[in-house]
Design a protein around this motif. Structure first.
Motif, PDB file in Angstrom:
ATOM      1  N   SER A 204       0.787  -1.355  -0.113  1.00 48.12           N
ATOM      2  CA  SER A 204      -0.024   0.097   0.029  1.00 48.12           C
ATOM      3  C   SER A 204       0.826   1.273   0.065  1.00 48.12           C
ATOM      4  O   SER A 204       0.657   2.093  -0.604  1.00 48.12           O
TER       5      SER A 204
ATOM      6  N   ARG B 140      -6.535  -4.784  -7.999  1.00 46.39           N
ATOM      7  CA  ARG B 140      -7.377  -3.983  -7.324  1.00 46.39           C
ATOM      8  C   ARG B 140      -6.777  -2.387  -7.069  1.00 46.39           C
ATOM      9  O   ARG B 140      -7.125  -1.432  -7.534  1.00 46.39           O
ATOM     10  N   GLN B 141      -5.553  -2.684  -6.496  1.00 41.35           N
ATOM     11  CA  GLN B 141      -4.944  -1.329  -6.140  1.00 41.35           C
ATOM     12  C   GLN B 141      -4.187  -0.762  -7.114  1.00 41.35           C
ATOM     13  O   GLN B 141      -4.104   0.450  -7.253  1.00 41.35           O
TER      14      GLN B 141
ATOM     15  N   ALA C 152      -6.936   1.243  -9.000  1.00 39.54           N
ATOM     16  CA  ALA C 152      -7.102   2.487  -7.987  1.00 39.54           C
ATOM     17  C   ALA C 152      -6.297   3.521  -8.259  1.00 39.54           C
ATOM     18  O   ALA C 152      -7.017   4.679  -8.113  1.00 39.54           O
TER      19      ALA C 152
ATOM     20  N   GLU D 200     -11.821   2.730 -14.732  1.00 35.35           N
ATOM     21  CA  GLU D 200     -13.449   2.572 -14.226  1.00 35.35           C
ATOM     22  C   GLU D 200     -13.757   1.305 -15.220  1.00 35.35           C
ATOM     23  O   GLU D 200     -14.564   0.536 -15.061  1.00 35.35           O
TER      24      GLU D 200
ATOM     25  N   LYS E  65     -12.187  -2.076 -14.595  1.00 35.14           N
ATOM     26  CA  LYS E  65     -12.728  -2.613 -13.222  1.00 35.14           C
ATOM     27  C   LYS E  65     -13.795  -3.668 -13.363  1.00 35.14           C
ATOM     28  O   LYS E  65     -14.281  -4.415 -12.891  1.00 35.14           O
TER      29      LYS E  65
END
Ligand SMILES: Nc1ncnc2c1ncn2[C@@H]1O[C@H](COP(=O)(O)OP(=O)(O)OP(=O)(O)O)[C@@H](O)[C@H]1O
Ligand SMILES: [Mg+2]
Lengths: 236, 307
Positions: free
Chosen positions: A174, A198-199, A202, A222, A225
């Motif tokens: 992270s 996922r990260q 993001a 977007e 995803k």
């Protein structure tokens, strides 16, 4: 659309077998462009093609309007592209400080080198404390810091990062993503290769999915995803 | 044994050690950047000596009453520059091209190159098949302490060699060029990613290693006052052994190895005064034992800095 780096119809092979077969990718200036793909998809090979370590056998790579495919690695790097390679690849028998200085190898202004080193130490205070330690004796997480810091030492226009979070604890992962975001906020274009979907999505603006040497999906973060390809491959 | 004899052996051993160290440094530098053994390196030392001799013929032909020091300076420069250029050409035309093949091919090719160099000097250098007298270019002064004679020329040669090694050390550890050489030795690909021009660094490394070998050749000529076309064969084997005992790739190891080998030879000569011809047999024998005992060299990779 303005672009920092264009990869057009690139074919790259080790020996006879093609690993990349006709890849088209646009990397946007000042944005984070990500490349997703499973093991062996050819992500690192694409990076090697951009940097001239394994030149493409066909196709074009254009950086800021000028072709760079087939150029030797040091002249590609001189144009303002830096790479944080897969597996960190710190120089094990050099001190942390010398590793950072290697990152600024093509920078001749002492003042700029000092300034960039100051910035790196701001991001990673740990490196300042450990300046004189041999990089090979640092922990995996610390070596990741050295590798990232080294990539920032040339204040590149485009930073290519190959799986920075491999082998790091979730907390460090992270932290890594936060730092990449910060680097990009300062205006550096980032091409991020990751498995951590996922990260990655993001923080990315635009992304591509590579599968068996071909781009199988692309879109804004977007869009990706919710795309079927990504859903099936990673969230299914 | 009496003390003056011991001193004599020590001084001779140090001189030999310096020459071996200078040759071993080349082996280890080349191995550092390219992971290969350049077998012709000993013969390059011989070429260095003959280049200096050629310079001597040429210069004394033009300026017959040149002072010794001036001549020494110029023939050393001639030798070092010629041999450095030769090293670069060899790297460019042969060694870099052989990179895609197995390192064994490089070993074989450079072994053949060594033979070519030896035979070329033997056949084409005027009177090359016989030992050639090397000019005396250092003052013939010596100081005697009992039975022990300290030759002034040996002291000068030793100091010059030491200065060369110290400069090399500073170059490798303190300069940007040295940092690039170390980077290439540790991780060639990543060095290139940092913007290092790999080919250029390899060529410069070959120029440096060959220049140091040329100096060892001149030193050899000045010390023995005689050179011959085959002198590089044994020097090469010794330099290679010294580099191996020191842990290939490690400069300080190579220097240590050079002095160690000379120490062994001297020890052999002292211990077997009745058969000093066996000193090389003794020294190489011990090297074999050391290799069996410490296969990666006396200075372990972990604690040592490669190149
Ligand atoms: N030096 C090489 N020689 C031969 N084949 C190679 C070489 N490097 C990679 N390959 C092959 O090319 C293919 C793509 O490898 P690449 O390293 O580009 O994958 P990747 O997408 O980066 O995978 P990962 O996520 O595991 O890092 C693999 O099948 C691999 O075996
Ligand atoms: Mg990879």
């Amino acid at each position: 659309m303005q672009r920092a780096l264009s990869i057009r119809n690139v074919y790259t092979a080790y020996g006879k077998a093609d690993v990349l077969s006709g890849v088209d990718i646009e990397i946007l200036p000042k944005k984070i462009t990500c490349l997703l793909g499973s093991n062996g998809a050819g992500k690192s090979t694409l990076i090697r093609s951009i940097l001239g370590l394994t030149p493409p056998r066909e196709g074009e790579i254009i950086f800021e309007g000028l072709p760079i495919s087939g150029h030797p690695t040091h002249s590609v790097v001189a144009k303002g592209i830096a790479c944080i390679p897969e597996g960190r690849r710190v120089f094990p028998k050099m001190t942390v400080k010398d590793n950072l200085l290697m990152g600024a190898y093509l920078e001749s202004s002492e003042k700029k080198i000092k300034m960039n080193m100051g910035k790196v130490f701001e991001i990673f205070p740990r490196l300042e404390e450990r300046q004189e330690q041999l990089a090979g004796t640092m922990s995996g997480g610390e070596q990741a810091m050295v590798s990232i810091g080294r990539g920032l030492m040339s204040s590149p226009k485009l930073l290519i990062i190959d799986e920075p979070s491999l082998g790091l604890s979730p907390a460090l992962v992270s932290e890594n993503f936060r730092i990449i975001r910060k680097i990009n906020d300062a205006g550096t274009a980032v091409f991020l290769v990751e498995q951590n979907v996922r990260q990655t999505l993001a923080i990315s603006h635009y992304g591509y999915v590579l599968s068996q040497g071909r781009v199988t999906a692309q879109g804004t973060a977007e869009e990706l995803k919710t795309s079927d390809e990504v859903q099936q491959a990673y969230f299914g | 044994m009496d003390i003056s004899l011991l001193a004599q052996f020590t001084v001779n051993g140090l001189m030999l050690g310096m020459m071996y160290a200078l040759v071993a440094v080349g082996f280890t530098l080349f191995f550092g950047v390219l992971d290969i053994i350049v077998f012709s390196h000993g013969d390059v030392v011989m070429v260095g000596a003959f280049a200096a001799l050629t310079g001597h013929y040429w210069l004394t032909g033009i300026y017959p009453d040149m002072s010794m020091w001036v001549e020494l300076f110029f023939i050393s420069c001639i030798s070092i520059i010629t041999v450095a250029a030769f090293g670069m050409i060899m790297a460019k035309t042969m060694i870099l091209r052989l990179r895609s093949a197995s390192p064994l091919n490089t070993l074989l090719a450079t072994m053949m190159l060594g033979t070519v160099l030896r035979e070329a000097v033997r056949l084409f250098f005027p009177g090359g098949s016989n030992p050639k007298p090397f000019p005396v270019l250092l003052p013939d002064i010596s100081a005697s302490f009992g039975d022990f004679t300290l030759r002034f020329d040996s002291v000068i040669l030793f100091v010059l060699g030491a200065l060369l090694i110290v400069s090399l050390h500073l170059l490798i550890t303190k300069t940007k060029l040295g940092m690039a050489i170390r980077a290439v030795a540790q991780d060639e690909e990543t060095a290139r990613l940092m913007g290092v021009n790999f080919t250029l660094i390899v060529l410069i490394t070959f120029a440096i290693g060959s220049a140091v070998a040329a100096f060892a050749g001149v030193m050899n000529g000045l010390y023995y006052n005689e050179i011959n076309f085959g002198m590089g064969l044994l020097l090469g084997a010794i330099g290679f052994s010294a580099a191996i005992i020191g842990g290939l790739g490690n400069i300080y190891g190579a220097i240590l190895g050079g002095f160690l080998f000379a120490g062994l030879q001297t020890l052999g000569a002292v211990a077997m005064p009745f058969a000093s011809a066996y000193k090389d047999v003794f020294a190489f024998g011990v090297v074999i034992l050391i290799m069996a005992w410490k296969p990666t060299g006396l200075i372990a990779e972990k604690t040592s800095e490669r190149v």
